[in-house]
Design an enzyme around this catalytic site. Sequence first.
Site, PDB file in Angstrom:
ATOM      1  N   SER A 141       9.607 -16.082  15.056  1.00 41.49           N
ATOM      2  CA  SER A 141      10.351 -15.494  16.169  1.00 41.49           C
ATOM      3  C   SER A 141      11.625 -14.767  15.747  1.00 41.49           C
ATOM      4  CB  SER A 141      10.646 -16.591  17.181  1.00 41.49           C
ATOM      5  OG  SER A 141      11.175 -16.032  18.331  1.00 41.49           O
ATOM      6  N   HIS A 142      12.766 -15.283  16.162  1.00 44.30           N
ATOM      7  CA  HIS A 142      14.036 -14.594  15.925  1.00 44.30           C
ATOM      8  C   HIS A 142      14.611 -14.876  14.532  1.00 44.30           C
ATOM      9  CE1 HIS A 142      14.709 -18.574  17.472  1.00 44.30           C
ATOM     10  NE2 HIS A 142      15.890 -18.573  16.878  1.00 44.30           N
TER      11      HIS A 142
ATOM     12  N   ASP B  58      12.817  -9.599  20.370  1.00 48.07           N
ATOM     13  CA  ASP B  58      12.940 -10.328  19.101  1.00 48.07           C
ATOM     14  C   ASP B  58      11.705 -10.154  18.211  1.00 48.07           C
ATOM     15  OD1 ASP B  58      11.177 -11.858  20.578  1.00 48.07           O
ATOM     16  OD2 ASP B  58      11.834 -13.739  19.692  1.00 48.07           O
TER      17      ASP B  58
ATOM     18  N   ASP C 298       8.899 -11.723  17.629  1.00 47.45           N
ATOM     19  CA  ASP C 298       7.541 -11.823  18.164  1.00 47.45           C
ATOM     20  C   ASP C 298       7.412 -11.304  19.591  1.00 47.45           C
ATOM     21  OD1 ASP C 298       9.106 -13.959  19.062  1.00 47.45           O
ATOM     22  OD2 ASP C 298       7.380 -15.273  19.319  1.00 47.45           O
TER      23      ASP C 298
ATOM     24  N   ASP D 142       8.873 -12.059  22.491  1.00 43.68           N
ATOM     25  CA  ASP D 142       8.961 -12.846  23.725  1.00 43.68           C
ATOM     26  C   ASP D 142      10.378 -12.900  24.309  1.00 43.68           C
ATOM     27  OD1 ASP D 142       9.915 -14.518  21.751  1.00 43.68           O
ATOM     28  OD2 ASP D 142       8.557 -16.192  22.183  1.00 43.68           O
ATOM     29  N   ARG D 143      11.374 -12.455  23.554  1.00 42.09           N
ATOM     30  CA  ARG D 143      12.744 -12.472  24.102  1.00 42.09           C
ATOM     31  C   ARG D 143      13.154 -11.090  24.578  1.00 42.09           C
ATOM     32  NH1 ARG D 143      16.630 -16.465  20.729  1.00 42.09           N
ATOM     33  NH2 ARG D 143      15.124 -18.152  20.529  1.00 42.09           N
TER      34      ARG D 143
ATOM     35  N   LYS E 244       7.073 -16.700  27.270  1.00 40.06           N
ATOM     36  CA  LYS E 244       8.101 -15.781  27.734  1.00 40.06           C
ATOM     37  C   LYS E 244       7.736 -14.391  27.249  1.00 40.06           C
ATOM     38  CE  LYS E 244      11.451 -17.094  24.124  1.00 40.06           C
ATOM     39  NZ  LYS E 244      11.102 -18.414  23.559  1.00 40.06           N
TER      40      LYS E 244
HETATM   41  C1  VG1 Z   1      15.528 -21.693  20.648  1.00 32.68           C
HETATM   42  C2  VG1 Z   1      16.008 -21.497  22.067  1.00 32.68           C
HETATM   43  C3  VG1 Z   1      14.930 -21.941  23.039  1.00 32.68           C
HETATM   44  C4  VG1 Z   1      13.637 -21.172  22.760  1.00 32.68           C
HETATM   45  C5  VG1 Z   1      13.252 -21.354  21.303  1.00 32.68           C
HETATM   46  C6  VG1 Z   1      12.049 -20.529  20.918  1.00 32.68           C
HETATM   47  O1  VG1 Z   1      15.266 -23.060  20.416  1.00 32.68           O
HETATM   48  O2  VG1 Z   1      17.200 -22.197  22.301  1.00 32.68           O
HETATM   49  O3  VG1 Z   1      15.381 -21.728  24.356  1.00 32.68           O
HETATM   50  O4  VG1 Z   1      12.604 -21.628  23.577  1.00 32.68           O
HETATM   51  O5  VG1 Z   1      14.323 -20.969  20.450  1.00 32.68           O
HETATM   52  O6  VG1 Z   1      12.283 -19.178  21.116  1.00 32.68           O
HETATM   53  P1  VG1 Z   1      16.303 -24.032  19.669  1.00 32.68           P
HETATM   54  O7  VG1 Z   1      15.593 -25.337  19.566  1.00 32.68           O
HETATM   55  O8  VG1 Z   1      16.628 -23.374  18.370  1.00 32.68           O
HETATM   56  O9  VG1 Z   1      17.520 -24.095  20.545  1.00 32.68           O
HETATM   57  V1  VG1 Z   1      11.520 -18.059  20.153  1.00 32.68           V
HETATM   58  O10 VG1 Z   1      11.752 -16.567  20.801  1.00 32.68           O
HETATM   59  O11 VG1 Z   1      12.382 -18.323  18.724  1.00 32.68           O
HETATM   60  O12 VG1 Z   1       9.998 -18.590  19.904  1.00 32.68           O
HETATM   61 CO    CO Z   2      10.523 -15.249  19.985  1.00 34.20          CO
END
Ligand code: VG1
Ligand code: CO
Length: 544
Positions: free
Chosen positions: A113-114, A278, A280, A282-283, A377
């Site tokens: 993801s990010h 982001d 992947d 989804d953000r 998302k």
């Molecule tokens: C973070 C965010 C959470 C989100 C998760 C996955 O998790 O706070 O709200 O669902 O990333 O997003 P954490 O445990 O680091 O707070 V993604 O777009 O990285 O799959």
């Molecule tokens: Co993501």
Amino acid sequence: MNVNTITSHPYTDQRPGTSGLRKKVSVFRKPHYLENFVQAVFNTLEEMAGMTLVLGGDGRYYNREAIQIILRIAAANGVGRVLVGRGGLLSTPAASCIIRKYGAQGGIILSASHNPGGPEGDFGIKYNTANGGPAPEKLTEAIYAETLRIDRYRITDPHHVELDTLGEQHLGEMAIEIIDPVADYADLMANLFDFHAIRQLFDSGRFRMRFDAMHAVTGPYAKEILEHRLGAEPGTVMNGEPLADFGRGHPDPNLTYARDLVDILWGCSSPDFGAASDGDGDRNMILGARFFVTPSDSLAILAANAHLVPGYRQGIRGIARSMPTSQAADRVAEALGVPCYETPTGWKFFGNLLDAKRITLCGEESFGTGSDHVREKDGLWAVLFWLNLVAAKRQSVEEIVRAHWQRYGRNVYSRHDYEGVDAEAANGVIDDLRAALPDLVGRQYGDYRVALADDFAYVDPIDESVSESQGLRIIFEDGSRLVFRLSGTGTQGATLRLYVERYEPDTTRHGIDTQEALADLIAIADELTHFRRRLGREAPTVIT
Ligand code: VG1
Ligand code: CO
């Protein structure tokens, strides 16, 4: 096709976090590491002979190699058919869409993801179920338990699958279909939103936008939808080529890491609308000209205006937000007379509520918004929702937000991230605060008196599963809140997140700077825990 059974030994660190298993690329490349995890997923599934699986990732470093390995393991385990995005690409929401549309039994999405990518960066893998959503905790825990005892996996002889040509191939009995990663998703968007009205907005010549794909997976999606189907001018999508290392960037759409876009929106001939997504896809981050929309506000505003969008014209059934997300959405739910659910952080907790039709929209403060159209998302979906609102209301982003605050009051909100801190120190801060919680109730700090202090636990209203220790919250009598939580997606040290919220009904004070408005609460957070000194950090790494 020759199937080999390879002897292996368990790794003890394969427990999926907030969203799948995330580790450094170098960890995923350890002997049998990826193979063990994938075999553990297959071992955990009840019915898999002949199953259809969706497979794709965000294009980061190791994506293609991992896909080749996973296809060989899938064939050796009797999977019937795999739908793979061309080039190995599938955004997370597109994978969810495709699982649902073609009735696949599940999907494997490769993404961290990010988190940054590249040989020194992160890689990740997650399993989604037949509803298109992230595996629920029960399943991820079962997969983890399996990784602890696994001693072999099944894999075919080396075989190269051509990932860049559409059409069907075979690996033994298993069919592999390389599909267009964008088309099904783009069609779904065209069904939900008023593309005609958005096209007119772009055609008017009075509206310009920039979309920053951050060299991640949404580039091809945004180009197809915004530039081709909606007629936005060429060049609207910036950084639109997916790159294995995201152009050395950090594909996290926030004010810190999407700096190029922020500079453009705060520049002198600023476009009217800015958005970013982001790694992947989804953000989402939504910007107006010199204006930032807090993700929590975004969820509330989408909910309050959903009736203006074709796909939601019938109204919404309910809203869900993660616990740390601001309570702005609760006010909208109350006004609409629909329920508002508070879930732990992570999209997997929305799945049951969506499947049971209790909610239509859901979101998180971390730039995540979505609806019942898929079970993840969805970054571009949120961007299109906003464009649809701008077109329908004939107002700017800033006007829409200010009008919302005028009606509902403003939940002033910010998240402070302390990234890559010492894990022991961060655990110490959380453990000590947890121990102190029972004594906090009734205490006065400046203008604030503590009404409730607990370690958030959630009972899923549909299957009654219980998830404990989901974040420490301190709620004051006026509804203001402080939340402390450790990230479950990082791969280095620990990341401590502090979430701060205060309600401001007074419209004359809505222009106030967010950090200024929250300064007292932030000081209380430090007074309660001395976390800055204990983490050895003066200031957060990222403020959103
Ligand atoms: C973070 C965010 C959470 C989100 C998760 C996955 O998790 O706070 O709200 O669902 O990333 O997003 P954490 O445990 O680091 O707070 V993604 O777009 O990285 O799959
Ligand atoms: Co993501």
